[in-house]
Design a protein around this motif. Sequence first.
Motif, PDB file in Angstrom:
ATOM      1  N   ILE A  57      45.089  36.884  34.628  1.00 30.15           N
ATOM      2  CA  ILE A  57      43.604  37.234  33.716  1.00 30.15           C
ATOM      3  C   ILE A  57      42.425  37.497  34.631  1.00 30.15           C
ATOM      4  O   ILE A  57      41.499  37.403  34.389  1.00 30.15           O
ATOM      5  CB  ILE A  57      43.392  35.730  32.836  1.00 30.15           C
ATOM      6  CG1 ILE A  57      43.130  34.586  33.957  1.00 30.15           C
ATOM      7  CG2 ILE A  57      44.531  35.636  31.865  1.00 30.15           C
ATOM      8  CD1 ILE A  57      42.763  33.280  33.004  1.00 30.15           C
ATOM      9  N   GLU A  58      42.852  37.654  35.811  1.00 31.53           N
ATOM     10  CA  GLU A  58      42.004  38.285  36.967  1.00 31.53           C
ATOM     11  C   GLU A  58      40.867  37.153  37.107  1.00 31.53           C
ATOM     12  O   GLU A  58      39.529  37.632  37.067  1.00 31.53           O
ATOM     13  CB  GLU A  58      41.531  39.503  36.464  1.00 31.53           C
ATOM     14  CG  GLU A  58      40.747  40.452  37.863  1.00 31.53           C
ATOM     15  CD  GLU A  58      40.647  41.759  37.321  1.00 31.53           C
ATOM     16  OE1 GLU A  58      40.076  42.401  38.618  1.00 31.53           O
ATOM     17  OE2 GLU A  58      40.820  42.196  36.337  1.00 31.53           O
ATOM     18  N   ARG A  59      41.296  35.915  37.381  1.00 37.98           N
ATOM     19  CA  ARG A  59      40.320  34.963  37.771  1.00 37.98           C
ATOM     20  C   ARG A  59      40.538  34.311  39.143  1.00 37.98           C
ATOM     21  O   ARG A  59      41.662  34.077  39.341  1.00 37.98           O
ATOM     22  CB  ARG A  59      40.336  33.555  36.637  1.00 37.98           C
ATOM     23  CG  ARG A  59      40.099  34.017  35.283  1.00 37.98           C
ATOM     24  CD  ARG A  59      38.579  34.475  35.092  1.00 37.98           C
ATOM     25  NE  ARG A  59      37.886  33.081  35.313  1.00 37.98           N
ATOM     26  CZ  ARG A  59      36.572  33.196  34.992  1.00 37.98           C
ATOM     27  NH1 ARG A  59      35.873  34.072  34.545  1.00 37.98           N
ATOM     28  NH2 ARG A  59      36.026  32.079  35.365  1.00 37.98           N
ATOM     29  N   TYR A  60      39.581  34.254  39.999  1.00 37.42           N
ATOM     30  CA  TYR A  60      39.747  33.730  41.472  1.00 37.42           C
ATOM     31  C   TYR A  60      40.812  34.313  42.215  1.00 37.42           C
ATOM     32  O   TYR A  60      41.566  33.765  42.743  1.00 37.42           O
ATOM     33  CB  TYR A  60      40.067  32.207  41.044  1.00 37.42           C
ATOM     34  CG  TYR A  60      39.081  31.156  40.267  1.00 37.42           C
ATOM     35  CD1 TYR A  60      37.784  31.346  40.907  1.00 37.42           C
ATOM     36  CD2 TYR A  60      39.489  30.804  39.036  1.00 37.42           C
ATOM     37  CE1 TYR A  60      36.791  30.438  39.622  1.00 37.42           C
ATOM     38  CE2 TYR A  60      38.569  30.397  38.122  1.00 37.42           C
ATOM     39  CZ  TYR A  60      37.151  29.903  38.513  1.00 37.42           C
ATOM     40  OH  TYR A  60      36.240  29.296  37.903  1.00 37.42           O
ATOM     41  N   THR A  61      40.888  35.528  41.850  1.00 35.07           N
ATOM     42  CA  THR A  61      41.860  36.225  42.540  1.00 35.07           C
ATOM     43  C   THR A  61      41.898  36.153  44.190  1.00 35.07           C
ATOM     44  O   THR A  61      43.050  36.087  44.520  1.00 35.07           O
ATOM     45  CB  THR A  61      41.892  37.711  42.038  1.00 35.07           C
ATOM     46  OG1 THR A  61      41.713  38.057  40.709  1.00 35.07           O
ATOM     47  CG2 THR A  61      42.887  38.509  42.790  1.00 35.07           C
ATOM     48  N   ARG A  85      48.506  43.591  41.097  1.00 36.65           N
ATOM     49  CA  ARG A  85      48.355  42.296  40.920  1.00 36.65           C
ATOM     50  C   ARG A  85      49.109  41.447  39.767  1.00 36.65           C
ATOM     51  O   ARG A  85      49.636  40.574  39.779  1.00 36.65           O
ATOM     52  CB  ARG A  85      46.769  42.122  40.405  1.00 36.65           C
ATOM     53  CG  ARG A  85      46.215  40.724  40.111  1.00 36.65           C
ATOM     54  CD  ARG A  85      44.867  40.909  39.798  1.00 36.65           C
ATOM     55  NE  ARG A  85      44.236  41.924  39.066  1.00 36.65           N
ATOM     56  CZ  ARG A  85      44.390  41.896  37.547  1.00 36.65           C
ATOM     57  NH1 ARG A  85      45.182  41.030  36.826  1.00 36.65           N
ATOM     58  NH2 ARG A  85      44.012  43.008  36.643  1.00 36.65           N
ATOM     59  N   SER A 113      34.208  41.687  44.594  1.00 36.71           N
ATOM     60  CA  SER A 113      33.316  40.831  44.291  1.00 36.71           C
ATOM     61  C   SER A 113      31.736  41.088  44.926  1.00 36.71           C
ATOM     62  O   SER A 113      30.778  40.895  44.350  1.00 36.71           O
ATOM     63  CB  SER A 113      33.803  39.487  44.698  1.00 36.71           C
ATOM     64  OG  SER A 113      34.826  39.007  43.924  1.00 36.71           O
ATOM     65  N   SER A 163      39.922  42.015  46.448  1.00 33.91           N
ATOM     66  CA  SER A 163      39.100  41.092  45.593  1.00 33.91           C
ATOM     67  C   SER A 163      37.767  40.670  46.170  1.00 33.91           C
ATOM     68  O   SER A 163      36.882  40.883  45.542  1.00 33.91           O
ATOM     69  CB  SER A 163      40.078  40.130  45.032  1.00 33.91           C
ATOM     70  OG  SER A 163      41.147  40.357  44.396  1.00 33.91           O
ATOM     71  N   THR A 176      45.490  46.837  39.984  1.00 35.61           N
ATOM     72  CA  THR A 176      45.815  46.020  38.552  1.00 35.61           C
ATOM     73  C   THR A 176      47.459  45.918  38.518  1.00 35.61           C
ATOM     74  O   THR A 176      47.758  44.862  38.192  1.00 35.61           O
ATOM     75  CB  THR A 176      45.172  46.622  37.292  1.00 35.61           C
ATOM     76  OG1 THR A 176      43.750  46.614  37.403  1.00 35.61           O
ATOM     77  CG2 THR A 176      45.495  45.754  36.175  1.00 35.61           C
ATOM     78  N   ALA A 209      46.220  32.807  36.584  1.00 31.73           N
ATOM     79  CA  ALA A 209      44.963  33.247  37.175  1.00 31.73           C
ATOM     80  C   ALA A 209      45.106  34.798  37.633  1.00 31.73           C
ATOM     81  O   ALA A 209      44.008  35.392  37.325  1.00 31.73           O
ATOM     82  CB  ALA A 209      44.490  32.373  38.268  1.00 31.73           C
TER      83      ALA A 209
END
Length: 129
Positions: free
Chosen positions: A63-67, A10, A124, A120, A7, A60
């Motif tokens: 907000i940890e989207r499509y990392t 990132r 997933s 990531s 985190t 992105a």
Amino acid sequence: MNHKLVTVGRVILALYFLLPGIMKFVSWDMHVALMEKHGMSMIPLLLAAAAIIEILAAIALLIERYTALVSILLALLVVVINISLHDFWNFSGVEAAHEMQNFIKNLGIFAGLLVLAGHSGEESKAKNR
């Protein structure tokens, strides 16, 4: 602990792209001059595209989207920037050394993005099991 380290990494990578993305608009003329110095064409289009990609991708990541996807996109952008703007092989002396330093630094950023994308992807898969 591992998740906290990822985190932090990132978020730092996101900031590394967010702030320069914003600065491309704030210091537009300076960035145009840099791109002209390196013989680039279609400068306004490429500069705006790079800034928008950096800003949106950074958000992105924050907000940890499509990392994984965003990390790969940014890694590709780093390669393009490295070849286009840190072409140390076209310079000599201090300028060549400076461009080589930036080139190598960007390889580290590139590597970090690949690690983040890989991590990531693994996260997933684990969530979907």
